[in-house]
Design an enzyme around this catalytic site. Structure first.
Site, mmCIF file in Angstrom:
data_model
loop_
_atom_site.group_PDB
_atom_site.id
_atom_site.type_symbol
_atom_site.label_atom_id
_atom_site.label_comp_id
_atom_site.label_asym_id
_atom_site.label_seq_id
_atom_site.Cartn_x
_atom_site.Cartn_y
_atom_site.Cartn_z
ATOM 1 N N GLY A 172 -8.541 -15.113 -0.454
ATOM 2 C CA GLY A 172 -9.180 -13.853 -0.070
ATOM 3 C C GLY A 172 -10.688 -14.006 0.037
ATOM 4 N N TYR A 198 -13.779 -6.993 -4.911
ATOM 5 C CA TYR A 198 -14.868 -6.707 -3.975
ATOM 6 C C TYR A 198 -16.199 -6.543 -4.716
ATOM 7 C CZ TYR A 198 -11.120 -5.862 -0.596
ATOM 8 O OH TYR A 198 -10.024 -5.985 0.218
ATOM 9 N N GLU A 231 0.813 -1.216 0.000
ATOM 10 C CA GLU A 231 0.000 0.000 0.000
ATOM 11 C C GLU A 231 0.848 1.268 0.000
ATOM 12 O OE1 GLU A 231 -2.785 -0.493 3.249
ATOM 13 O OE2 GLU A 231 -4.069 -1.772 2.018
ATOM 14 N N ASN A 289 -6.312 0.905 -5.755
ATOM 15 C CA ASN A 289 -6.138 -0.543 -5.721
ATOM 16 C C ASN A 289 -7.214 -1.229 -6.575
ATOM 17 O OD1 ASN A 289 -5.602 -3.202 -5.136
ATOM 18 N ND2 ASN A 289 -5.423 -2.882 -2.930
ATOM 19 N N VAL A 295 -3.384 -11.425 1.535
ATOM 20 C CA VAL A 295 -3.014 -12.747 1.031
ATOM 21 C C VAL A 295 -1.679 -12.556 0.313
ATOM 22 C CG1 VAL A 295 -3.627 -14.607 -0.564
ATOM 23 C CG2 VAL A 295 -5.411 -13.501 0.804
ATOM 24 N N GLU A 317 -10.502 -4.464 9.258
ATOM 25 C CA GLU A 317 -9.402 -3.494 9.280
ATOM 26 C C GLU A 317 -8.367 -3.822 8.211
ATOM 27 O OE1 GLU A 317 -7.036 -0.286 10.191
ATOM 28 O OE2 GLU A 317 -9.094 -0.670 10.784
#
Length: 164
Positions: free
Chosen positions: A101, A135, A30, A128, A91, A87
């Site tokens: 995931g 998602y 990140e 991302n 993976v 939070e």
């Protein structure tokens, strides 16, 4: 355990160093590796201490740890019910796309349902794209109308002390 079986288990205090390693890998991914200030002792205290508010899971394949998730229960005044807030989920790069995931998210969704939570929420960095697409592929929807704010470090301490 059969070959290629994904197993998700609650983390135990002996996993603290493993979890910190995964947290550090996630932070580097990140672009924020320099922001990890936590120590193994911090994780032992905050995840496994008597007053721990957060919970951790370890994801394993064939006995090898390949990921983790850390979550806590939140609260919605509008629903009058708890929620589950993810939070962190991570993976390892070589295991991405293997179902790990999704298995972690499904495990957390089941935890939310078992605890009568009205929501299961998490945040993702706006750049991302692989995570965002993943998602959305499982039915999660972005909450674009909300802007997250943060107060930390010296700003938090100064504000708490009334120094504004």
């Amino acid at each position: 355990m059969s070959i290629n079986t994904i197993h998700i288990r609650p983390a135990v205090p002996a996993d603290a160093a493993l979890l910190l390693g995964f947290v550090s890998e996630l932070a580097v991914y990140e672009k924020a590796g320099h922001e990890v200030l936590a120590s193994v002792a911090d994780l032992e205290r905050t995840l496994f201490g008597a007053d721990a508010k957060a919970h951790a899971l370890v994801c394993e394949r064939d006995g090898q740890a390949i990921g983790f998730a850390i979550y806590f229960f939140s609260y919605s005044t509008w629903l009058g019910r708890n929620g589950l807030y993810l939070e962190d989920l991570y993976v390892t790069p070589e295991q991405r796309g293997s179902g790990a995931g999704k298995a972690l998210l499904r495990h957390l969704a089941r935890t939310a349902v078992e605890h009568d939570c009205g929501r299961f929420e998490w945040s993702v960095l706006d750049w991302n794209e692989p995570a965002i697409q993943f998602y959305q592929s499982i039915g999660a929807a972005p909450q674009d109308e909300w802007v997250r704010y943060r107060m930390a470090g010296e700003t938090l301490r100064a504000f708490a002390a009334g120094a504004d």
